[in-house]
Write a protein that holds these residues in place. Structure first.
Motif, PDB file in Angstrom:
ATOM      1  N   UNK A 298       0.852  -1.190   0.000  1.00 54.77           N
ATOM      2  CA  UNK A 298       0.000   0.000   0.000  1.00 54.77           C
ATOM      3  C   UNK A 298       0.886   1.236   0.000  1.00 54.77           C
ATOM      4  N   UNK A 299       0.479   2.216  -0.790  1.00 54.13           N
ATOM      5  CA  UNK A 299       1.266   3.436  -0.927  1.00 54.13           C
ATOM      6  C   UNK A 299       0.326   4.611  -0.675  1.00 54.13           C
ATOM      7  N   UNK A 300       0.722   5.509   0.197  1.00 55.23           N
ATOM      8  CA  UNK A 300      -0.130   6.667   0.513  1.00 55.23           C
ATOM      9  C   UNK A 300       0.632   7.948   0.199  1.00 55.23           C
ATOM     10  N   UNK A 301      -0.042   8.855  -0.469  1.00 56.00           N
ATOM     11  CA  UNK A 301       0.641  10.046  -0.955  1.00 56.00           C
ATOM     12  C   UNK A 301       0.945  11.097   0.105  1.00 56.00           C
ATOM     13  N   UNK A 302       0.064  11.211   1.101  1.00 51.40           N
ATOM     14  CA  UNK A 302       0.076  12.473   1.840  1.00 51.40           C
ATOM     15  C   UNK A 302       0.538  12.415   3.280  1.00 51.40           C
ATOM     16  N   UNK A 303       0.030  13.351   4.047  1.00 51.73           N
ATOM     17  CA  UNK A 303       0.438  13.539   5.440  1.00 51.73           C
ATOM     18  C   UNK A 303      -0.460  12.727   6.375  1.00 51.73           C
ATOM     19  N   UNK A 304       0.062  12.370   7.548  1.00 48.54           N
ATOM     20  CA  UNK A 304      -0.734  11.587   8.502  1.00 48.54           C
ATOM     21  C   UNK A 304      -1.851  12.397   9.148  1.00 48.54           C
ATOM     22  N   UNK A 305      -1.758  13.708   9.055  1.00 52.37           N
ATOM     23  CA  UNK A 305      -2.772  14.535   9.727  1.00 52.37           C
ATOM     24  C   UNK A 305      -3.608  15.325   8.728  1.00 52.37           C
ATOM     25  N   UNK A 306      -3.887  14.704   7.598  1.00 51.91           N
ATOM     26  CA  UNK A 306      -4.724  15.377   6.617  1.00 51.91           C
ATOM     27  C   UNK A 306      -5.765  14.423   6.067  1.00 51.91           C
ATOM     28  N   UNK A 307      -7.048  14.756   5.984  1.00 52.84           N
ATOM     29  CA  UNK A 307      -7.618  16.005   6.477  1.00 52.84           C
ATOM     30  C   UNK A 307      -7.693  16.081   8.003  1.00 52.84           C
ATOM     31  N   UNK A 308      -7.501  14.937   8.683  1.00 54.18           N
ATOM     32  CA  UNK A 308      -7.551  14.985  10.149  1.00 54.18           C
ATOM     33  C   UNK A 308      -6.491  14.059  10.712  1.00 54.18           C
ATOM     34  N   UNK A 309      -6.327  14.108  12.009  1.00 54.38           N
ATOM     35  CA  UNK A 309      -5.224  13.385  12.645  1.00 54.38           C
ATOM     36  C   UNK A 309      -5.475  11.884  12.775  1.00 54.38           C
ATOM     37  N   UNK A 310      -6.574  11.440  12.181  1.00 53.59           N
ATOM     38  CA  UNK A 310      -6.835   9.992  12.198  1.00 53.59           C
ATOM     39  C   UNK A 310      -6.633   9.357  10.819  1.00 53.59           C
ATOM     40  N   UNK A 311      -5.944  10.066   9.916  1.00 47.50           N
ATOM     41  CA  UNK A 311      -5.888   9.559   8.544  1.00 47.50           C
ATOM     42  C   UNK A 311      -5.291   8.153   8.463  1.00 47.50           C
ATOM     43  N   UNK A 312      -4.219   7.883   9.212  1.00 49.64           N
ATOM     44  CA  UNK A 312      -3.597   6.550   9.141  1.00 49.64           C
ATOM     45  C   UNK A 312      -4.583   5.468   9.588  1.00 49.64           C
ATOM     46  N   UNK A 313      -5.312   5.776  10.652  1.00 47.90           N
ATOM     47  CA  UNK A 313      -6.219   4.759  11.209  1.00 47.90           C
ATOM     48  C   UNK A 313      -7.388   4.528  10.266  1.00 47.90           C
ATOM     49  N   UNK A 314      -7.778   5.617   9.599  1.00 41.62           N
ATOM     50  CA  UNK A 314      -8.834   5.499   8.590  1.00 41.62           C
ATOM     51  C   UNK A 314      -8.371   4.588   7.440  1.00 41.62           C
ATOM     52  N   UNK A 315      -7.137   4.792   7.009  1.00 35.91           N
ATOM     53  CA  UNK A 315      -6.610   3.976   5.906  1.00 35.91           C
ATOM     54  C   UNK A 315      -6.509   2.506   6.334  1.00 35.91           C
ATOM     55  N   UNK A 316      -6.051   2.275   7.543  1.00 38.88           N
ATOM     56  CA  UNK A 316      -5.917   0.885   8.012  1.00 38.88           C
ATOM     57  C   UNK A 316      -7.280   0.198   8.041  1.00 38.88           C
ATOM     58  N   UNK A 317      -8.273   0.931   8.522  1.00 41.95           N
ATOM     59  CA  UNK A 317      -9.620   0.358   8.578  1.00 41.95           C
ATOM     60  C   UNK A 317     -10.157   0.103   7.166  1.00 41.95           C
ATOM     61  N   UNK A 318      -9.956   1.064   6.289  1.00 35.85           N
ATOM     62  CA  UNK A 318     -10.506   0.963   4.938  1.00 35.85           C
ATOM     63  C   UNK A 318      -9.910  -0.203   4.151  1.00 35.85           C
ATOM     64  N   UNK A 319      -8.603  -0.379   4.238  1.00 39.37           N
ATOM     65  CA  UNK A 319      -7.942  -1.424   3.439  1.00 39.37           C
ATOM     66  C   UNK A 319      -7.746  -2.716   4.223  1.00 39.37           C
ATOM     67  N   UNK A 320      -8.165  -2.712   5.477  1.00 35.86           N
ATOM     68  CA  UNK A 320      -7.940  -3.875   6.342  1.00 35.86           C
ATOM     69  C   UNK A 320      -6.451  -4.240   6.347  1.00 35.86           C
ATOM     70  N   UNK A 321      -5.623  -3.264   6.646  1.00 37.24           N
ATOM     71  CA  UNK A 321      -4.168  -3.453   6.634  1.00 37.24           C
ATOM     72  C   UNK A 321      -3.772  -4.472   7.709  1.00 37.24           C
ATOM     73  N   UNK A 322      -2.871  -5.392   7.343  1.00 39.22           N
ATOM     74  CA  UNK A 322      -2.416  -6.420   8.283  1.00 39.22           C
ATOM     75  C   UNK A 322      -1.073  -6.086   8.913  1.00 39.22           C
ATOM     76  N   UNK A 323      -0.219  -5.418   8.123  1.00 41.46           N
ATOM     77  CA  UNK A 323       1.139  -5.134   8.605  1.00 41.46           C
ATOM     78  C   UNK A 323       1.399  -3.650   8.417  1.00 41.46           C
ATOM     79  N   UNK A 324       1.761  -2.981   9.491  1.00 34.50           N
ATOM     80  CA  UNK A 324       2.033  -1.539   9.430  1.00 34.50           C
ATOM     81  C   UNK A 324       3.489  -1.301   9.809  1.00 34.50           C
ATOM     82  N   UNK A 325       4.183  -0.535   8.959  1.00 37.75           N
ATOM     83  CA  UNK A 325       5.601  -0.245   9.204  1.00 37.75           C
ATOM     84  C   UNK A 325       5.762   1.266   9.200  1.00 37.75           C
ATOM     85  N   UNK A 326       6.074   1.853  10.345  1.00 34.80           N
ATOM     86  CA  UNK A 326       6.176   3.313  10.410  1.00 34.80           C
ATOM     87  C   UNK A 326       7.350   3.728  11.297  1.00 34.80           C
ATOM     88  N   UNK A 327       7.429   5.008  11.640  1.00 33.46           N
ATOM     89  CA  UNK A 327       8.626   5.541  12.313  1.00 33.46           C
ATOM     90  C   UNK A 327       8.293   6.097  13.694  1.00 33.46           C
TER      91      UNK A 327
END
Ligand code: WTA
Length: 652
Positions: free
Chosen positions: A336-365
């Protein structure tokens, strides 16, 4: 050039929490027990060449098989040198005759919410066409192309198209300045720049092409610029030089069989800032790198065929190269590739993406994790994160309390965390838990991967006693290692191979605990020397971050007549007031957590810390501020130039 000093350092931190993987997790893992890991590690250590040679034969496609695994004339390594392969073939063509042909290779989400999916078949088609575009522009094996793009699929397509025909790509992070692009173009003698009209970041349009125009005025070697239309903002196009991606693609077909390329063909250069001096072009080559990122991806992320895997890095960094593009794709994963910022449009964007795509493995900093903690749990609580199975961290040490939050709040206490230690230079992950086998400890990258043989040395290059910190080195070459610094063999030798004869100097300090776990203690140059005791930055910082009001902390040494150095810390708060009382409380807290020696002499509250664009705290700049010096250092990689001014004015 300043060479790193190094030597033994004291440890003051104790962390005993241990999190073994669940039986369920281990049961389904490729490396599902400590015994399996230890056997594999022992096998690799006994004969690294045989280990890697066997894997290379199994994992990569060889047009011509190699007969010699490694030729090693320190500091120059060649892996599988007389064989021929093709990285783009291994990432794409190899899957087309399997059930993965119609599997999603890239799932993409733009910042404004637009989406695209590219199957392996479709990605192959696009890559072949763009490789033909490159050829039509006269690019040949060994030529360099700079890629300066937003996080759109065409960034990966451009990388893979270069790889396909042996053109060396140099990806420059889309936030860098015209000056930085021009420097990199000139150092690499790039012939082509691939860019986009624009990209989205926090709702704002970044006008990439305009920045490239400025850079090209100072880049005499660049003949053409290919522009992908992302934003529709109609940039100026210079006739004869600038070409639209879509127009070029319309003129070529998709017939581009992968040519045989020698194993040591340069695959890419990636510029990384040294702590001093101009950025250096780290050079990686085809076969060894490809093998290394494929295997480490499979081992560390325990990838299973149906998983949706998301690495939140940008392709402008090594993490994006190795664990968005080359590792996952050669393993046949869905990335999965995401173009933008983690806080756009709101500070839950990452969690929204995980829910939407049913992400199994998350690798972040860690920098992102600390920001999430500061933004508040309510953003997380709004979303269903139950699809997550495994979490990863990279880029900096993760403070144990941030680790605990990640583990409990994001992972629901059920997902192992792989704290992966590695570098642009190492190509891929070097030390990390294998999540089905190795019980984790918050803040430790645990154990080396099979085939990786670390050493920890004192200033006389002797192994330190167990438990002591010292310079982290690698005593044996590995396939993913850098092959040099572009155009500067001497700098390569001096930087990595001269401090300790015959060994690769990582530039980090580390220690090993009684269980043989590794703890990274920060950069060698960042060590704080208080009255002869050498303290690690991360230990002081982690003690501060374990206070409930502290969001982030950076510790540096400040010259002190009595003690040599005094500990100065910069702290950002989650809430609460920056008062004298809090200052006293934080000092008492550090004293209680790790002892009197590490108590900061000076605590400065600030709203932000200076970071590199990949999110690392820039301690060297803070060191100057703490010492009251003007900064003369190279700040070209600083994320936000105004941060420095802010920090100065935040001071009393
Ligand atoms: C630091 C990023 C502690 C370290 C892949 C290293 C880490 C430098 C970790 C390389 C980790 C990276 N724990 N420190 N898990 N991962 N580092 O080249 O100092 O951007 O030497 O590569 O980041 O950064 P680079």
């Amino acid at each position: 050039m300043r060479l790193m000093s190094g030597g033994q350092i004291d440890t003051v931190m104790q962390e005993d929490r241990l999190f073994p993987p669940s039986a369920e997790f281990s049961g389904a893992s490729v490396i599902g027990s400590m015994a399996v890991y230890e056997a594999l590690y022992a096998e690799a250590k006994a004969n690294p060449e045989k280990f890697w040679g066997d894997l290379a034969r199994e994992e990569l496609h060889w047009f011509k098989p190699f007969t010699k695994t490694l030729s090693w004339k320190s500091p120059n390594a060649e892996w599988f040198a007389d064989g021929t392969t093709n990285v783009s073939y291994n990432c794409l063509d190899a899957h087309l005759s399997t059930h993965r042909r119609n599997k999603a290779a890239i799932l993409w989400e733009g910042e404004p919410g637009d989406t695209r999916t590219l199957t392996y078949q479709q990605l192959h088609h696009e890559v072949c066409k763009f490789a033909n575009v490159l050829k039509s522009l006269g690019l040949e094996k060994g030529d360099v192309a700079t890629i300066y793009m937003p996080m759109v699929p065409e960034l990966a397509i451009a990388m893979l198209a270069c790889a396909r025909i042996g053109v060396v790509h140099s990806v420059v992070f889309g936030g860098f300045s015209a000056e930085a692009i021009a420097d990199r173009n000139n150092d690499a003698r790039a012939k082509l720049v691939i860019t986009a009209d624009g990209g989205w970041r926090r709702g704002k349009l970044l006008t990439l092409k305009a920045t490239v125009d400025e850079a090209l005025a100072k880049s005499p070697t660049v003949k053409h610029c290919v522009v992908y239309e992302r934003a529709g903002n109609k940039p100026a196009m210079t006739a004869g030089r600038d070409l639209w991606w879509h127009e070029q693609m319309a003129q070529v077909n998709a017939n581009c069989p992968a040519p045989e390329l020698e194993s040591e063909t340069s695959l890419f250069i990636l510029y990384t800032s040294g702590s001093t001096g101009k950025p250096k072009g780290i050079r990686h080559t085809a076969a060894g790198y490809n093998l290394y990122v494929k295997k480490t991806f499979q081992w560390v992320f325990d990838y299973r065929d149906n998983d949706i895997y998301w690495c939140t890095a940008d392709c402008g960094w090594i993490t994006g190269h190795s664990y968005i593009v080359y590792g996952p794709l050669s393993a046949g994963a869905t990335s999965l590739m995401y173009e933008g910022a983690p806080n756009w449009p709101a500070e839950d964007r990452f969690w929204e993406i995980i829910e939407k795509y049913r992400v199994n493995i998350l690798y972040t900093a860690p920098t992102a994790i600390r920001a999430f903690i500061k933004w508040g749990d309510h953003h997380v609580d709004k979303h269903d994160l139950s699809s997550l199975r495994l979490l990863g961290s990279v880029g900096e040490g993760i403070n144990p309390e941030a680790w605990m939050w990640y583990y409990n709040k994001i992972g629901g206490g059920r997902c192992p965390i792989v704290d992966t230690w590695w570098q642009t230079e190492t190509g891929g992950i070097m030390m990390s838990p294998l999540p089905g086998a190795i019980a984790t400890k918050p803040g430790s990258c645990t154990k080396p991967l099979p085939g990786i043989i670390p050493t920890i040395l004192d200033e006389n290059c002797q192994p330190v006693p167990q438990g002591q910190g010292g310079m982290l080195c690698m005593s044996h070459p590995w396939p993913g290692m850098l092959r040099g610094i572009w155009g500067d063999d001497e700098r390569y030798r001096l930087q990595y191979w001269s401090r300790v004869p015959g060994q690769y100097l990582t530039g980090d300090n580390a220690r090993q605990d009684k269980d043989g776990y590794y703890w990274i203690m920060g950069r060698i140059d960042d060590v704080i020397n208080v009255s002869g005791h050498r303290l690690s930055t991360i230990e002081v910082e982690s003690a501060l971050v374990s206070h409930p009001l502290v969001a982030e902390a950076a510790a540096v040494g400040r010259p002190d007549d009595l003690k040599g150095q005094a500990v100065a810390v910069f702290v950002t708060l989650k809430g609460g007031e920056a008062t004298e009382a809090l200052r006293a409380e934080l000092k008492a807290h550090v004293r209680k957590e790790i002892g009197a020696l590490a108590v900061p002499d000076e605590i400065r509250f600030t709203n932000t810390l200076p970071k590199t664009r990949s999110g690392k705290i820039m301690r060297r700049l803070l060191r100057d501020i703490a010492a009251g010096k003007e900064t003369l250092q190279d700040t070209s990689t600083l994320e936000d130039y105004t941060v420095l001014a802010k920090i100065r004015s935040d001071e009393e």
